[in-house]
Design a protein around this motif. Structure first.
Motif, PDB file in Angstrom:
ATOM      1  N   ARG A 109       0.956  -1.067   0.263  1.00 28.46           N
ATOM      2  CA  ARG A 109       0.071  -0.112   0.237  1.00 28.46           C
ATOM      3  C   ARG A 109       0.832   0.884  -0.290  1.00 28.46           C
ATOM      4  NH1 ARG A 109      -5.694  -0.290   3.475  1.00 28.46           N
ATOM      5  NH2 ARG A 109      -5.406   2.126   2.964  1.00 28.46           N
TER       6      ARG A 109
ATOM      7  N   LYS B 152      -3.243   1.096  -9.642  1.00 30.52           N
ATOM      8  CA  LYS B 152      -4.372  -0.456  -9.176  1.00 30.52           C
ATOM      9  C   LYS B 152      -4.127  -1.353 -10.223  1.00 30.52           C
ATOM     10  CE  LYS B 152      -8.889  -0.375  -9.034  1.00 30.52           C
ATOM     11  NZ  LYS B 152      -9.480  -0.619  -8.086  1.00 30.52           N
TER      12      LYS B 152
ATOM     13  N   PRO C 231      -3.037   0.123  -3.115  1.00 26.14           N
ATOM     14  CA  PRO C 231      -3.846   0.860  -3.519  1.00 26.14           C
ATOM     15  C   PRO C 231      -2.952   2.748  -2.954  1.00 26.14           C
ATOM     16  CG  PRO C 231      -4.845  -0.566  -2.362  1.00 26.14           C
ATOM     17  CD  PRO C 231      -3.599  -1.395  -2.719  1.00 26.14           C
TER      18      PRO C 231
ATOM     19  N   GLY D 149      -7.569   2.847  -6.599  1.00 24.91           N
ATOM     20  CA  GLY D 149      -8.662   2.076  -5.085  1.00 24.91           C
ATOM     21  C   GLY D 149      -8.295   2.643  -3.711  1.00 24.91           C
ATOM     22  N   GLY D 150      -7.801   3.743  -3.471  1.00 25.68           N
ATOM     23  CA  GLY D 150      -7.210   3.825  -1.967  1.00 25.68           C
ATOM     24  C   GLY D 150      -8.092   4.920  -1.603  1.00 25.68           C
TER      25      GLY D 150
END
Length: 332
Positions: A196, A225, A230, A273-274
């Motif tokens: 991450r 992504k 993310p 997607g974070g």
């Protein structure tokens, strides 16, 4: 809770044994009372045994039966969600060190507040996480490769230096490269460790001007992504922040507005997607980092939850024997 929440629900059949023991005990008590009343001389019984057994005599048996029920649940293997520290995970902290970070709209300055909050984030992370640090202004630099020695990251945060321009995309690209390199070096599995990214920035990307440029922030977010990394972003600062820039010709300084760019940072989080956070003060920034630390440092797994039931069963059965010795002077 349903049978699917148990690893071995067939053990609940043992409850039938507990039920049979309960019924058997009640029948024995009923039969014993009936036989006593049938054959005893009541006047003589009142003389030699004026005190009849009270309800307390049933306590040992009741405790034992409840203990067996608890044992039944434990043997059935109850399952529950548990939060456990992550291991092998990789986290890259990406910090904006452009000149706008010297703005004092956040006390004592954006940079000083960012350093303090980032160090708190590092301290809160679970020890098993491999943490790295990337800084970016006009270019990006890998300050600390992913490591479980979090003190290295703390030391690097203390020595951040500001530079001109803001290349948000370069910061993300550099972090992705660090994650890939570290994953290749780590090995030990069929898949790379989960990764991450936490990106903190206070201003608008200036290099390149277009976020969709091949080296722009949106392009980097889409790549993140595709690599399942993310990017959680923190937009840090206010809309009224300003910095003083020395004039290139002549004396004096110019006040240049450096408002935060919430929209761009939120889009980067959405594309990758974070999660997106805003912070206009040190307290806000700490809160954002605290939430991220909790999300990143722990994962929820399905695990065995039978231990409390087994302990309860052991305690109840031990209590049953103790009560029997105290109340009846014998083990049932």
């Amino acid at each position: 809770m349903s049978f699917s929440d148990f690893a071995a629900p067939l053990w609940f059949a043992f409850a039938l044994v507990v039920l049979a023991l309960t019924v058997g005990y009640l029948l024995v008590q009923w039969h014993r009372t009936r036989q006593t009343l049938r054959f005893a001389n009541m006047e003589l019984l009142e003389t030699v045994a004026p005190k009849r057994p009270g309800p307390a005599r049933h306590i040992p048996v009741a405790l034992g039966l409840i203990g067996l029920l608890a044992l039944t649940v434990g043997l059935a293997g109850p399952m529950a969600d548990k939060r456990v520290p992550r291991n092998r995970a990789t986290v890259i902290l990406v910090i904006d060190v452009s000149l706008s970070m010297q703005a004092t709209d956040v006390t004592p300055s954006r940079l000083a507040a960012a350093q303090k909050a980032a160090k708190g984030f590092v301290d809160d992370l679970t020890p098993g996480i491999n943490l790295g640090l990337v800084t970016f202004a006009g270019t990006a630099s890998l300050m600390v490769s992913p490591t479980t020695n979090h003190d290295q990251v703390t030391t690097a945060i203390d020595h951040l230096r500001l530079a001109e321009r803001t290349a948000t995309g370069e910061g993300i690209f550099t972090a992705l490269q660090a994650i890939e390199t570290f994953g290749n070096l780590l090995g030990g599995g069929t898949e790379p460790p989960p990764a991450r990214m936490v990106l903190e920035s206070d201003g608008k990307q200036t290099v390149p001007a277009n976020q969709d440029d091949p080296r722009g922030g949106y392009t980097a977010a889409r790549l993140a992504k595709s690599k399942n990394v993310p990017v959680s972003t923190i937009s840090f600062g206010t809309t009224w922040g300003k910095v003083e820039i020395p004039r290139q010709q002549g004396d004096g300084v110019d006040e240049v507005p450096v408002p935060v760019d919430d929209a761009a940072l939120q889009q980067i989080a959405n594309l990758s997607g974070g999660n997106f956070f805003t912070a206009a003060s040190l307290a806000d920034l700490r809160s954002a980092y605290s939430t991220l630390s909790d999300q990143i440092g722990y994962e929820t797994v399905r695990g065995d939850a039978s231990r409390p039931w087994m302990i309860l069963a052991a305690v109840l059965i031990a209590a049953a024997y103790t009560a029997s010795l105290v109340l009846r002077q014998r083990i049932p």
